[in-house]
Design a protein around this motif. Structure first.
Motif, PDB file in Angstrom:
ATOM      1  N   UNK A  99       0.839  -1.195   0.000  1.00 47.26           N
ATOM      2  CA  UNK A  99       0.000   0.000   0.000  1.00 47.26           C
ATOM      3  C   UNK A  99       0.876   1.247   0.000  1.00 47.26           C
ATOM      4  N   UNK A 100       0.469   2.212  -0.787  1.00 44.55           N
ATOM      5  CA  UNK A 100       1.193   3.487  -0.865  1.00 44.55           C
ATOM      6  C   UNK A 100       0.194   4.610  -0.614  1.00 44.55           C
ATOM      7  N   UNK A 101       0.482   5.469   0.337  1.00 48.55           N
ATOM      8  CA  UNK A 101      -0.384   6.610   0.621  1.00 48.55           C
ATOM      9  C   UNK A 101       0.356   7.903   0.297  1.00 48.55           C
ATOM     10  N   UNK A 102      -0.363   8.839  -0.266  1.00 52.02           N
ATOM     11  CA  UNK A 102       0.212  10.128  -0.634  1.00 52.02           C
ATOM     12  C   UNK A 102      -0.747  11.238  -0.227  1.00 52.02           C
ATOM     13  N   UNK A 103      -0.202  12.342   0.209  1.00 60.33           N
ATOM     14  CA  UNK A 103      -1.017  13.512   0.521  1.00 60.33           C
ATOM     15  C   UNK A 103      -0.254  14.752   0.090  1.00 60.33           C
ATOM     16  N   UNK A 104      -0.904  15.586  -0.701  1.00 61.03           N
ATOM     17  CA  UNK A 104      -0.244  16.800  -1.154  1.00 61.03           C
ATOM     18  C   UNK A 104      -1.263  17.906  -1.368  1.00 61.03           C
ATOM     19  N   UNK A 105      -0.789  19.138  -1.288  1.00 59.74           N
ATOM     20  CA  UNK A 105      -1.643  20.295  -1.523  1.00 59.74           C
ATOM     21  C   UNK A 105      -1.658  20.594  -3.010  1.00 59.74           C
ATOM     22  N   UNK A 106      -2.827  20.441  -3.616  1.00 64.56           N
ATOM     23  CA  UNK A 106      -2.927  20.643  -5.056  1.00 64.56           C
ATOM     24  C   UNK A 106      -3.388  22.062  -5.411  1.00 64.56           C
ATOM     25  N   UNK A 107      -3.869  22.794  -4.412  1.00 58.34           N
ATOM     26  CA  UNK A 107      -4.210  24.198  -4.626  1.00 58.34           C
ATOM     27  C   UNK A 107      -3.894  24.954  -3.357  1.00 58.34           C
ATOM     28  N   UNK A 108      -3.011  25.917  -3.453  1.00 56.30           N
ATOM     29  CA  UNK A 108      -2.662  26.708  -2.279  1.00 56.30           C
ATOM     30  C   UNK A 108      -3.862  27.567  -1.875  1.00 56.30           C
ATOM     31  N   UNK A 109      -3.820  28.047  -0.648  1.00 58.59           N
ATOM     32  CA  UNK A 109      -4.955  28.818  -0.119  1.00 58.59           C
ATOM     33  C   UNK A 109      -5.208  30.057  -0.967  1.00 58.59           C
ATOM     34  N   UNK A 110      -6.458  30.247  -1.357  1.00 59.04           N
ATOM     35  CA  UNK A 110      -6.838  31.405  -2.167  1.00 59.04           C
ATOM     36  C   UNK A 110      -8.269  31.783  -1.855  1.00 59.04           C
ATOM     37  N   UNK A 111      -8.614  33.018  -2.180  1.00 58.39           N
ATOM     38  CA  UNK A 111      -9.969  33.515  -1.920  1.00 58.39           C
ATOM     39  C   UNK A 111     -10.949  32.811  -2.857  1.00 58.39           C
ATOM     40  N   UNK A 112     -11.990  32.252  -2.281  1.00 58.42           N
ATOM     41  CA  UNK A 112     -12.986  31.517  -3.048  1.00 58.42           C
ATOM     42  C   UNK A 112     -14.246  32.343  -3.271  1.00 58.42           C
ATOM     43  N   UNK A 113     -14.668  33.074  -2.236  1.00 63.05           N
ATOM     44  CA  UNK A 113     -15.892  33.848  -2.343  1.00 63.05           C
ATOM     45  C   UNK A 113     -15.766  35.091  -1.467  1.00 63.05           C
ATOM     46  N   UNK A 114     -16.384  36.184  -1.906  1.00 66.66           N
ATOM     47  CA  UNK A 114     -16.313  37.462  -1.191  1.00 66.66           C
ATOM     48  C   UNK A 114     -17.719  37.997  -0.963  1.00 66.66           C
ATOM     49  N   UNK A 115     -17.922  38.639   0.202  1.00 70.63           N
ATOM     50  CA  UNK A 115     -19.227  39.193   0.554  1.00 70.63           C
ATOM     51  C   UNK A 115     -19.041  40.656   0.960  1.00 70.63           C
ATOM     52  N   UNK A 116     -19.818  41.572   0.393  1.00 65.67           N
ATOM     53  CA  UNK A 116     -19.704  42.983   0.789  1.00 65.67           C
ATOM     54  C   UNK A 116     -20.195  43.171   2.229  1.00 65.67           C
ATOM     55  N   UNK A 117     -19.639  44.165   2.872  1.00 66.53           N
ATOM     56  CA  UNK A 117     -20.036  44.446   4.253  1.00 66.53           C
ATOM     57  C   UNK A 117     -21.530  44.750   4.357  1.00 66.53           C
ATOM     58  N   UNK A 118     -22.105  45.235   3.277  1.00 64.44           N
ATOM     59  CA  UNK A 118     -23.537  45.562   3.299  1.00 64.44           C
ATOM     60  C   UNK A 118     -24.416  44.338   3.495  1.00 64.44           C
ATOM     61  N   UNK A 119     -23.861  43.143   3.268  1.00 64.26           N
ATOM     62  CA  UNK A 119     -24.631  41.913   3.478  1.00 64.26           C
ATOM     63  C   UNK A 119     -24.721  41.531   4.956  1.00 64.26           C
ATOM     64  N   UNK A 120     -23.873  42.134   5.782  1.00 60.72           N
ATOM     65  CA  UNK A 120     -23.847  41.788   7.202  1.00 60.72           C
ATOM     66  C   UNK A 120     -24.910  42.567   7.968  1.00 60.72           C
ATOM     67  N   UNK A 121     -25.275  42.038   9.125  1.00 56.86           N
ATOM     68  CA  UNK A 121     -26.232  42.725   9.993  1.00 56.86           C
ATOM     69  C   UNK A 121     -25.565  42.957  11.352  1.00 56.86           C
ATOM     70  N   UNK A 122     -25.989  44.014  12.015  1.00 60.63           N
ATOM     71  CA  UNK A 122     -25.462  44.355  13.347  1.00 60.63           C
ATOM     72  C   UNK A 122     -26.410  43.788  14.396  1.00 60.63           C
ATOM     73  N   UNK A 123     -25.859  42.967  15.308  1.00 63.34           N
ATOM     74  CA  UNK A 123     -26.734  42.342  16.305  1.00 63.34           C
ATOM     75  C   UNK A 123     -26.675  43.048  17.647  1.00 63.34           C
ATOM     76  N   UNK A 124     -26.086  44.234  17.648  1.00 64.62           N
ATOM     77  CA  UNK A 124     -25.974  44.996  18.885  1.00 64.62           C
ATOM     78  C   UNK A 124     -24.594  44.906  19.502  1.00 64.62           C
ATOM     79  N   UNK A 125     -23.823  43.922  19.092  1.00 61.72           N
ATOM     80  CA  UNK A 125     -22.482  43.745  19.626  1.00 61.72           C
ATOM     81  C   UNK A 125     -21.422  43.634  18.514  1.00 61.72           C
ATOM     82  N   UNK A 126     -21.833  43.026  17.405  1.00 66.30           N
ATOM     83  CA  UNK A 126     -20.884  42.739  16.326  1.00 66.30           C
ATOM     84  C   UNK A 126     -21.652  42.523  15.035  1.00 66.30           C
ATOM     85  N   UNK A 127     -20.921  42.534  13.940  1.00 66.72           N
ATOM     86  CA  UNK A 127     -21.538  42.272  12.649  1.00 66.72           C
ATOM     87  C   UNK A 127     -21.612  40.763  12.428  1.00 66.72           C
TER      88      UNK A 127
END
Length: 378
Positions: A99-127
């Motif tokens: 048996x041979x096992x391999x593990x490797x990173x095939x895609x380095x960390x990158x931005x996948x999705x972005x959300x504008x601040x206007x989509x957030x809501x204020x709950x009285x303490x934080x967004x």
């Protein structure tokens, strides 16, 4: 609230710290960076089907004077692969799995999705912002376990398995199966596999041995089991029958100068048997105790081993190279054939995502949530 900072580097080493005090005791020694957004988050599930989305909930805030701009979810893609094959031609008499096992990173960390601040809501303490993150359908797990071995299976094997796997598997099997511990496995393979007379004769000629050939009668028999039974009958020891084992000679062991054990054969007429049944031999001026050698096939050494207190059978040393050469004709797929269950071989490929949540303010400062979630793609 806990505040995160971009910190400077002190001359005496790396020292991470935070402070909100105006009279900062470190102010004269280092430059304090800007405030960065503070963030934390959680995901709806740590498993996601390829091509679908996973949900999250993020919370964040910025210090006075800083304005949030947007949030992002980043992830890297890690691939795990396992290639495995098991010996089956010897049945249950010998186990071997590569048996041979391999593990490797095939895609380095990158931005996948972005959300504008206007989509957030204020709950009285934080967004608070909730959303989903897409995954690619190409990250679907792959499982391969062929029921047939044909050109397609061979091509996939070459594509999935590391180079040299087949050769390394066969070399290890050939190395192990001729060892004394696997005597029964070697016997089974020799009897069950349809070696041709030409293959056996070539080995006999090369090594000067006498492995048996199939007779014309057996060759003409349309039942393949006939050849198996024929070879099985030729590979015998009288100790395997219910009758009294036939002793053909005796032996004793001496140690050579190189430390190896030497089996010395003694013919029966040279052995003295006392009234208690002990057998001895006069080797020069020394009287040595000797033990039985039993009737067996030409290539088998069947003896009583006093160290084990049992009768043992092994292949004679001079026949080992011949068997090793003969077994080379067996192909990789024949070694792993598992009867009606296909082949004892499998390939598994899986992906996982290491996801992070980030918040950016209008000044370009980045805040990163402490928790990294590992999402298994299924």
């Amino acid at each position: 609230m806990k505040i995160q900072f971009k910190l400077g580097i002190m001359a005496l080493g790396l020292l991470a710290f935070s402070s909100c005090e105006k009279n900062d005791p470190w102010a004269d020694n280092m430059e304090i960076g800007e405030y960065v957004p503070t963030a934390y988050w959680e995901v709806g599930s740590t498993a996601c089907k390829a091509g679908e989305t996973f949900s999250f909930s993020g919370k964040y805030w910025t210090e006075e004077g800083y304005t949030p701009d947007h949030t992002e979810v980043w992830y890297s893609v890690v691939r795990s692969q396992e290639s495995s094959a098991s010996l089956k031609l010897a049945g249950t008499l010998m186990s071997y799995t590569k048996a041979v096992t391999e593990e490797d990173t095939v895609r380095t960390s990158q931005s996948i999705v972005s959300f504008p601040h206007s989509d957030a809501v204020w709950d009285g303490y934080e967004f608070v912002i909730t959303g989903t993150v897409p995954t690619s359908s190409t990250l679907a797990p792959l499982k391969w376990a062929p029921k047939e071995w044909n050109e397609v299976a061979a091509e996939r094997f070459n594509s999935y398995f590391p180079a040299g796997f087949e050769q390394e598997f066969k070399e290890e099997v050939l190395k192990q199966i001729v060892q004394d511990a696997n005597y029964s496995a070697l016997r089974k393979v020799f009897c069950d596999y349809p070696f041709t007379n030409e293959q056996v004769q070539a080995v006999n000629d090369e090594f000067g041995v006498f492995l048996p050939l199939l007779t014309e009668e057996i060759l003409a028999d349309e039942d393949p089991q006939a050849a198996v039974t024929y070879k099985s009958d030729l590979w015998y020891t009288t100790t395997a029958s219910t009758e009294k084992p036939v002793i053909v000679a005796y032996y004793y062991i001496t140690i050579a100068e190189d430390g190896s054990s030497v089996l010395n054969r003694v013919e029966s007429e040279s052995v003295v048997v006392d009234d208690k049944g002990n057998t001895t031999y006069q080797a020069g001026e020394t009287t040595v105790k000797v033990y039985p050698i039993y009737d067996s096939a030409e290539w088998v050494l069947c003896i009583y081993d006093d160290n084990q207190g049992a009768i043992v059978s092994t292949v004679k040393d001079e026949y080992i190279p011949a068997f090793s050469k003969l077994l080379e004709v067996i192909t990789f797929d024949e070694w792993i054939a598992n009867g009606t269950d296909g082949y004892a071989i499998s390939f598994n490929r899986n992906y996982k995502l290491n996801a992070r949540f980030k918040v950016y303010d209008t000044a370009g400062n980045e805040g990163v949530a402490y928790d990294t979630y590992t999402i298994s793609v299924n």
